[in-house]
Structures are given as C-alpha cells and as structure tokens.
Design a protein around this motif. Structure first.
Motif, short mmCIF file in Angstrom:
data_model
loop_
_atom_site.label_atom_id
_atom_site.label_comp_id
_atom_site.label_asym_id
_atom_site.label_seq_id
_atom_site.Cartn_x
_atom_site.Cartn_y
_atom_site.Cartn_z
N UNK A 18 0.80 -1.23 0.00
CA UNK A 18 0.00 0.00 0.00
C UNK A 18 0.84 1.28 0.00
N UNK A 19 2.15 1.16 0.19
CA UNK A 19 3.07 2.30 0.37
C UNK A 19 2.83 3.02 1.69
N UNK A 39 -5.58 2.37 -9.48
CA UNK A 39 -4.60 3.46 -9.38
C UNK A 39 -5.23 4.82 -9.71
N UNK A 40 -6.22 4.81 -10.59
CA UNK A 40 -6.89 6.05 -10.97
C UNK A 40 -7.55 6.68 -9.74
N UNK A 41 -8.14 5.84 -8.88
CA UNK A 41 -8.77 6.32 -7.67
C UNK A 41 -7.74 7.02 -6.79
N UNK A 55 7.01 7.55 -9.17
CA UNK A 55 5.86 7.83 -8.32
C UNK A 55 5.51 6.64 -7.46
N UNK A 56 5.14 6.95 -6.22
CA UNK A 56 4.85 5.89 -5.27
C UNK A 56 3.64 5.06 -5.71
N UNK A 57 2.70 5.69 -6.44
CA UNK A 57 1.49 4.92 -6.78
C UNK A 57 1.80 3.80 -7.77
#
Lengths: 199, 391
Positions: free
Chosen positions: B48-49, B146-148, B105-107
């Motif tokens: 989840x980071x 990821x969009x969310x 990017x973390x996501x």
C-alpha cells in the motif's frame, strides 16, 4: 576544531545558500575557485553582476530581457494573434527550444496557489488583456504545468477570456513522444487515456 | 500471489533479517513487542506504500539508522516473479524499485502486491469515527484502482488550496478571488472518488452479507451502505455527481467562508453497517461488531480476489485472541489453501491443530526471526508458562 581562513569560509557560506547546493558541494566549488585561474573567477563574478544589473522583465510579456522589450516581442516575424501563456520564464525557454511556435508569449510569473498566498491578482493576468486587444489575438494557448495549481490557473484564464470571445486551448498531456507505453507511469497513462482523441 | 522472500534492513526493530515464508499459513509467534507486527507492516508497506500506524514514515526507520530498506520477491500468477523494494529516508521520502528499475511515483507500487490487513485497528472501522471508514475504503479501492488513488491525491491537494483561499476570504474579502475555479476542481476530482466508492460499496455489500450470514448461522442480516455527503441519485454518472457537487457547494459558500473550510464532499463520506436493521456502531454488542468486522475483512479478501484475479496476501495481526472459537474457525477455514497468510500470536495453542501441522512457524525474538518446528513451538510455550507460574 579547524576552521577555514575567513575569506574561504565566507565563500562556502555564500555558495551554500544556492538552490540545490549542500555543504559538501559548496566546499568543493570553493576549492575549485581557489585553484582556478584568476580570470575564471573574475568572469563568473562579472557574469553574476551583469545579470543583476542588466536583466529586467520585458514590459510586454514579462519574460527576462536585457532591454525594455524582449527579443521575442521585438521580432517582426512573431504572430501576435496567438499567445502562449506560461507560468515561468523557464517554461517559455522550453517551448522556444522546440522552434515550432511562432506566436507570442505571456509569462504569468507563477500559478494560483492560495495556500502560499498567491492569488490571481498577484500574477501578470490583467496585463494580458490589453495585449490581446492590441494584437487582435484570436487564440490563447495555456501551457501551465498539469498540476492541480497549473490546472486551476488554466481554468481561471478560461473563465476570464471565454466571455470575450477568445478561443482558449490547453496543451495536451500524456505520453512522451517516441516513448514506450510500457515505461510510462500510471498517472501519465491515466491522463493519456482520459485525453485520447478520435482518429 | 505470495511473498517468496522478505528482507529487512534497519526497519523498525530489525537490523538485518531475511525470511523465505511458506506458501500457506505462516505463524509468527513471540512475546509482545518483539517485532511480529513490524513484519506484517513491512509487507503492508510494499502493498500500500503506507505505514500501519498513524505517524510519520520516518518512524519506520530503526532508531540510529540513516535509512530503512524493505525488499521482497513476489510470486504472482499474472506476472511471474517480481522483485520490489522500498527505501525510506528521513524527511518522509520513499524510493521504490520494481525489478531493479527505479520508479518515480509511489502509486506505481500499487497493484504489484495486494494484501489485506486485519488487526485491532479494524474494529474501529465498525465502531470508530467516520475517518476510519473512509480510510478503509481508500486503502481497498486504491489497491484495485490506481486512478482512484490519483484522483484522491489531487482532490486532497485541491482541498488544501481551497482551505487556504477560504481563510483568506474570511479575513479580507476580495472580489476576484478565483474561488469558482477551485469549486470546479473540487467537483472534477471529487466526482470520480464518489462514483468509485459507491461502486465499491455496491460490490462489497452482498459479499459481506453472505459471509455474515454464514458466520451468524443465518440468524442476523448485515447491510452495508455507502453514505455519500453529496446527495445524488443512485444511477447518477460522474457528470451528474459533479453537477450535484457544484450545486451543494454554492449553497454553503457563505458558511464555508465564515468557517474557513470546505463543508461538502467525499471528505465527509461515511459507511453504515446495520445488523438486522439497527446500526452496528451504536446498537451492536461487542460480539456483533466483531462479526461485522470479520465479515468485512473476508469480503475485502473476496473482492480483491475477484478484481485482481488471484488471492491477496492475508495479514492477521493478533486477531485470534479477540475472536471466539467459531469466528476463528470461520476465518481460517475461509482462507485455508486459498492464499498466503501471515498470522501473529503470542502462542500457538489456540490455533486449530490440523492447520498448525501444515503451517510454517517462525519464532520472533527481539528483532530476529527463526523457523521453528511445531514441537519446538509447543515446548517453548510450555516453558514460558512454567516460568510464569514460578513465584
């Protein structure tokens, strides 16, 4: 504890204030100047002073200039019916390097960011209106960054200019040219999908 | 999917440790404060980071160390083996690599490893503040979309900017403040967040209800309902939600300026859990609330299985002592032979013996992890018990 001789310490302290320079780099640069020929150091010092004395903001587009009006605004080849709005002079430089854009620029000198106290009236927005009239501008290209603040600034310009009957366009965001889909990060791909075009 | 190898360096109380967990049940056994939950947190971080605890990411760095590293080899059915690592450095910076290549990017980490965490904090999802329920929604949906995550990040950024502006307007009114622009942005990023949460709740509800029915032996019915702060029709699309959002912002504008805060939007959403018609948060007994949490967590597991196409890793943090025999059996049987599970406990005696015999047991002592046989684990516990009774 050992200290630098006072003039050296002063140079290190000054260099440390520069953006992106930490104590280690500052020290390395200071030693470099110590060893460098006298003329090199003088050239750098002069270049810094010259920038301070000669660079002003262009009174037309608010880019950096060494005269009252910058090279782009003075050029007879540039077409004032299209004006590209950017946040900073460095963004102007980036677009200028493409050698593709023949219109004029307008540098806002920032983006709207209430959190940092930057309101629309603190940017060079109202200065854009007389330029549009003077050049009979028909299109404004908004080239601010695709961040929340850059987007808000773009929307603000749309709300201001649309009622005047001026076409406002936004630069596309998505995949880098010649890039690999596989290597693009998710945020970029999401935006590329969102801003897809019909062919 | 499963964690085939986990290596830690200067993470929480671990100096350097490495383990190769088994594919099924992994029991992490040890006394309190030895580092069992920290292992779960390391896996959770990769999924989840995020840290499991409130507070700054820097706190995950072992005290006295400059940076922390969590490294893992993940085996997935979709992508085969994936190597991933996260480096934490002071100033809450995270650097991550996937298969050796650095990601900006973390996501980008999201979706590589999926995990469901179940621990004491989750009881708060049922009986705590609404913020815990929003956190629950955010974490689950982010793993699937990821969009969310991207929209939510942008939305939070807009909220901060808008708060700055509302405060400014309260202190000194300006005619041309650009507030409309921030309203547009709020609705633009907020609408997809609301739409996704609604979709999530609609999918979670029947799963949770079915599981809850099984655990309660059909005596009680669980209803899960999304309570959006922006009132919209159930069939409204994103544009419809954005319009409703705009309309509601306009209605509260004066109040917003007076209070210097954004008063409508998904930052005020909630979820409602009703057991046989009455609100589990206010009217539920402790037993009922635990059954709801358990049902939600198993529904979350099923939902991720469905969306990802393979089972997520299950992280059970000291939940066995909170659950009675029936619920314990339901939980472990629902997961048995379906996923990799990490379970922390202070003793193995409470666990079903048949499951224990298949499990990998790890003894965790002051930042070290050692594999242990079942007999050793049981003997160890007997010794502990004896020591405890010696006056």
């Amino acid at each position: 504890m050992l200290h630098y001789a006072r003039p050296l310490a002063r140079l290190v302290a000054e260099l440390e204030k520069l953006p992106g320079i930490g104590p280690k780099s500052a020290q390395r640069m200071a030693f470099h100047f110590l060893r460098a020929p006298h003329a090199d150091a003088e050239r750098l010092a002069q270049a810094i002073m010259e920038v301070k004395e000669k660079i002003v903001f262009c009174r037309e587009c608010f880019n950096f200039a060494d005269q009252e009006v910058c090279d782009v605004c003075r050029s007879p080849k540039r077409d004032g019916t299209v004006i590209c709005v950017v946040a900073e002079p460095r963004d102007l430089m980036a677009i200028e390097r493409t050698a593709e854009f023949q219109g004029l620029y307008h540098v806002l000198q920032g983006v709207i960011s209430p959190q940092e106290g930057i309101m629309p009236d603190m940017l060079k927005i109202k200065e854009l209106l007389p330029r549009i009239q003077r050049h009979n501008t028909t299109e404004i290209i908004v080239a601010t960054n695709p961040t929340v603040e850059g987007e808000a600034t773009a929307l603000y310009l749309v709300r201001l200019l649309k009622p005047l009957g001026i076409k406002v366009t936004r630069i596309a965001h998505g995949l880098p040219a010649g890039g690999d889909l596989d290597y693009a990060d998710q945020a970029t791909l999401i935006s590329a999908l969102q801003w897809r075009r019909e062919m | 999917m499963r964690v085939a190898r986990l290596a830690l360096r200067d993470f929480r109380n671990y100096q350097t440790q490495e383990m190769r967990p088994g594919p099924g049940l992994n029991v992490l056994v040890g006394l309190n404060a030895q580092g069992k939950s920290n292992l779960l947190e390391a896996i959770y971080l990769l999924a989840t980071t995020k840290s499991l605890r409130a507070g700054r990411d820097t706190e995950m760095i072992r005290s006295g160390a400059g940076q922390a590293l969590v490294e893992a080899e993940i085996e997935t059915e979709r992508e085969g083996e994936v190597a991933m690592d996260v480096t934490l450095t002071p100033g809450d910076r995270k650097a991550l690599r996937i298969n050796g290549s650095r990601r900006q990017r973390v996501i980008e980490l999201l979706g590589v490893l999926n995990a469901v965490f179940f621990g004491a904090i989750d009881l708060g999802v049922v009986c705590g503040e609404p913020t815990l329920r929003r956190r629950f929604m955010n974490l689950v949906i982010s793993q699937m979309s990821p969009k969310y995550c991207f929209d939510l990040g942008a939305y939070k950024r807009v909220l901060e900017q808008r708060r700055g502006l509302l405060k400014e307007l309260r202190d000194r009114p300006v005619a041309d403040s650009g507030l409309e622009v921030w309203n547009d942005q709020l609705a633009h990023y907020g609408a997809p967040v609301v739409a996704k949460r609604r979709e999530f709740a609609q999918e979670l509800a029947p799963l949770a209800a079915e599981i809850h029915g099984r655990i309660s032996g059909g005596r009680e019915a669980l209803e899960v309902r999304y309570m959006p702060n922006i009132r919209v029709a159930d069939d409204a699309g994103r544009d419809g939600i954005a319009e409703a959002f705009q309309a509601q912002i306009e209605r509260v504008q004066h109040e917003e300026i007076r209070r210097g805060a954004t008063l409508v939007g998904p930052q005020r959403d909630d979820l409602r859990f009703a057991v046989s018609g009455s609100d589990a948060r206010t009217y539920g007994s402790q037993g009922q609330q635990r059954t709801v949490v358990l049902s939600l967590k198993l529904a979350e597991f099923e939902l991720l299985c469905r969306h990802v196409g393979e089972a997520p890793v299950m992280l059970l943090d000291d939940v066995m002592s909170d659950l009675d025999e029936t619920r314990r059996r339901h939980l472990l049987e629902a997961l048995h032979q379906r996923c990799q599970t990490f379970l922390t406990c202070t003793g193995v005696r409470r666990l079903p013996p048949d499951l224990l015999r298949e499990a990998h047991i790890w003894r965790v002592t002051a930042g070290t992890i050692e594999p242990q046989s079942l007999d050793e684990a049981l003997r160890h516990e007997a010794d502990d018990a004896e020591e405890a009774t010696v006056p």
